[in-house]
Design a protein around this motif. Sequence first.
Motif, PDB file in Angstrom:
ATOM      1  N   PHE A  34     -66.651  20.644 -55.662  1.00  0.00           N
ATOM      2  CA  PHE A  34     -65.449  21.054 -56.382  1.00  0.00           C
ATOM      3  C   PHE A  34     -65.154  20.131 -57.553  1.00  0.00           C
ATOM      4  CE2 PHE A  34     -60.809  20.979 -56.985  1.00  0.00           C
ATOM      5  CZ  PHE A  34     -60.577  22.316 -57.232  1.00  0.00           C
ATOM      6  N   HIS A  35     -65.226  18.824 -57.317  1.00  0.00           N
ATOM      7  CA  HIS A  35     -64.907  17.870 -58.386  1.00  0.00           C
ATOM      8  C   HIS A  35     -66.074  17.683 -59.352  1.00  0.00           C
ATOM      9  CE1 HIS A  35     -60.950  16.681 -56.963  1.00  0.00           C
ATOM     10  NE2 HIS A  35     -61.441  16.732 -55.742  1.00  0.00           N
ATOM     11  N   GLY A  36     -67.289  17.888 -58.865  1.00  0.00           N
ATOM     12  CA  GLY A  36     -68.443  17.733 -59.739  1.00  0.00           C
ATOM     13  C   GLY A  36     -68.599  18.876 -60.720  1.00  0.00           C
ATOM     14  N   ALA A  37     -68.085  20.031 -60.349  1.00  0.00           N
ATOM     15  CA  ALA A  37     -68.202  21.208 -61.218  1.00  0.00           C
ATOM     16  C   ALA A  37     -67.013  21.252 -62.182  1.00  0.00           C
ATOM     17  CB  ALA A  37     -68.243  22.476 -60.373  1.00  0.00           C
ATOM     18  N   SER A  38     -67.274  21.135 -63.458  1.00  0.00           N
ATOM     19  CA  SER A  38     -66.207  21.177 -64.459  1.00  0.00           C
ATOM     20  C   SER A  38     -65.944  22.612 -64.890  1.00  0.00           C
ATOM     21  CB  SER A  38     -66.609  20.355 -65.687  1.00  0.00           C
ATOM     22  OG  SER A  38     -67.735  20.946 -66.327  1.00  0.00           O
ATOM     23  N   MET A  39     -64.790  22.820 -65.503  1.00  0.00           N
ATOM     24  CA  MET A  39     -64.497  24.149 -66.045  1.00  0.00           C
ATOM     25  C   MET A  39     -65.510  24.502 -67.135  1.00  0.00           C
ATOM     26  SD  MET A  39     -62.062  25.572 -64.391  1.00  0.00           S
ATOM     27  CE  MET A  39     -61.278  26.845 -65.401  1.00  0.00           C
ATOM     28  N   ALA A  40     -66.017  23.483 -67.850  1.00  0.00           N
ATOM     29  CA  ALA A  40     -67.027  23.745 -68.870  1.00  0.00           C
ATOM     30  C   ALA A  40     -68.312  24.271 -68.224  1.00  0.00           C
ATOM     31  CB  ALA A  40     -67.314  22.470 -69.649  1.00  0.00           C
ATOM     32  N   GLU A  41     -68.684  23.686 -67.076  1.00  0.00           N
ATOM     33  CA  GLU A  41     -69.876  24.147 -66.368  1.00  0.00           C
ATOM     34  C   GLU A  41     -69.682  25.578 -65.862  1.00  0.00           C
ATOM     35  OE1 GLU A  41     -72.543  23.029 -62.387  1.00  0.00           O
ATOM     36  OE2 GLU A  41     -70.899  21.714 -63.029  1.00  0.00           O
ATOM     37  N   ASN A  55     -57.474  32.569 -69.255  1.00  0.00           N
ATOM     38  CA  ASN A  55     -56.696  33.807 -69.296  1.00  0.00           C
ATOM     39  C   ASN A  55     -56.603  34.443 -67.912  1.00  0.00           C
ATOM     40  OD1 ASN A  55     -56.045  33.967 -72.087  1.00  0.00           O
ATOM     41  ND2 ASN A  55     -58.138  34.632 -72.525  1.00  0.00           N
ATOM     42  N   TYR A  56     -57.517  34.052 -67.016  1.00  0.00           N
ATOM     43  CA  TYR A  56     -57.573  34.655 -65.689  1.00  0.00           C
ATOM     44  C   TYR A  56     -57.220  33.675 -64.574  1.00  0.00           C
ATOM     45  CZ  TYR A  56     -60.057  38.113 -68.448  1.00  0.00           C
ATOM     46  OH  TYR A  56     -60.378  39.040 -69.419  1.00  0.00           O
ATOM     47  N   PHE A  57     -57.495  32.394 -64.779  1.00  0.00           N
ATOM     48  CA  PHE A  57     -57.212  31.377 -63.771  1.00  0.00           C
ATOM     49  C   PHE A  57     -56.648  30.138 -64.449  1.00  0.00           C
ATOM     50  CE2 PHE A  57     -60.770  33.882 -62.091  1.00  0.00           C
ATOM     51  CZ  PHE A  57     -60.254  34.254 -60.855  1.00  0.00           C
ATOM     52  N   ASP A  58     -55.591  29.564 -63.851  1.00  0.00           N
ATOM     53  CA  ASP A  58     -54.962  28.380 -64.436  1.00  0.00           C
ATOM     54  C   ASP A  58     -55.839  27.141 -64.313  1.00  0.00           C
ATOM     55  OD1 ASP A  58     -52.752  29.869 -65.078  1.00  0.00           O
ATOM     56  OD2 ASP A  58     -51.640  29.342 -63.271  1.00  0.00           O
ATOM     57  N   GLY A  59     -56.753  27.146 -63.365  1.00  0.00           N
ATOM     58  CA  GLY A  59     -57.609  25.993 -63.149  1.00  0.00           C
ATOM     59  C   GLY A  59     -58.421  26.190 -61.884  1.00  0.00           C
ATOM     60  N   LYS A  60     -59.059  25.120 -61.432  1.00  0.00           N
ATOM     61  CA  LYS A  60     -59.943  25.243 -60.273  1.00  0.00           C
ATOM     62  C   LYS A  60     -59.169  25.530 -58.992  1.00  0.00           C
ATOM     63  CE  LYS A  60     -62.290  21.404 -61.164  1.00  0.00           C
ATOM     64  NZ  LYS A  60     -63.305  20.331 -61.008  1.00  0.00           N
ATOM     65  N   ASP A  61     -57.944  25.016 -58.875  1.00  0.00           N
ATOM     66  CA  ASP A  61     -57.136  25.333 -57.689  1.00  0.00           C
ATOM     67  C   ASP A  61     -56.889  26.837 -57.587  1.00  0.00           C
ATOM     68  OD1 ASP A  61     -57.040  22.656 -57.134  1.00  0.00           O
ATOM     69  OD2 ASP A  61     -54.874  22.431 -57.397  1.00  0.00           O
ATOM     70  N   ALA A  62     -56.634  27.472 -58.717  1.00  0.00           N
ATOM     71  CA  ALA A  62     -56.386  28.916 -58.726  1.00  0.00           C
ATOM     72  C   ALA A  62     -57.650  29.688 -58.374  1.00  0.00           C
ATOM     73  CB  ALA A  62     -55.869  29.349 -60.093  1.00  0.00           C
ATOM     74  N   ILE A  63     -58.787  29.169 -58.784  1.00  0.00           N
ATOM     75  CA  ILE A  63     -60.057  29.806 -58.427  1.00  0.00           C
ATOM     76  C   ILE A  63     -60.268  29.731 -56.921  1.00  0.00           C
ATOM     77  CG2 ILE A  63     -62.563  29.610 -58.627  1.00  0.00           C
ATOM     78  CD1 ILE A  63     -62.157  28.769 -61.559  1.00  0.00           C
TER      79      ILE A  63
END
Length: 203
Positions: A34-41, A55-63
């Motif tokens: 979870f922490h190793g995977a960036s939003m850029a990745e 536009n679809y998810f606020d961040g990784k928590d939302a995913i």
Amino acid sequence: MSITEKRHTDPERAQSRRRQVLDAAATCFSRSGFHGASMAEISKAAGMSAGHIYNYFDGKDAIIAAFVEEEVERVALLLRDLEQKDDPLQAIVDESDNSVDEHMAPEFWKLKLEIFAEASRNPKVAAVLVDADRRMRTQFRAIVKAGRERHGLDADDVTIDGRLEATVALFQGLALRALHYPELDKAALKRAYRVGLSALLLS
């Protein structure tokens, strides 16, 4: 018309885009954590810009919350199907071989374990899991209670809650056994699993 407005007027496209992001995130989380995977990745794997993903998810928590909700929906469908069986509790025992195979498949548990690990240190994710568990447990509890009453077995609250929690723990523990002991004798496990489920649900 803004991107947000277009998203609301084209729900099928929005759903397709969300699915695209979730599939990419599942791959990235399983590979990098979870922490190793960036939003850029994730955006690269999804084939869209990071800004577009937001536009679809606020961040990784939302995913993660979306993954958990998908699991709730999957289990709800399984439980609704189970409710239609002539004998739901016996059906759980009879179908347990398939349950073992499913729960021990890496593609089933890798992402789940990553989410569980994040929940252990992230209160927001933990709250999402607790709420999801409550909803699934409520539906499953009704099936167990009705099934035991149909069989003329003890169905008081203490008995139901204890049997229910032990049954859920048996299912949830399969992922850890697959991880810790991948060469285990699965045929022997399935035989013992049926014995355990029969004792918990039908005695």
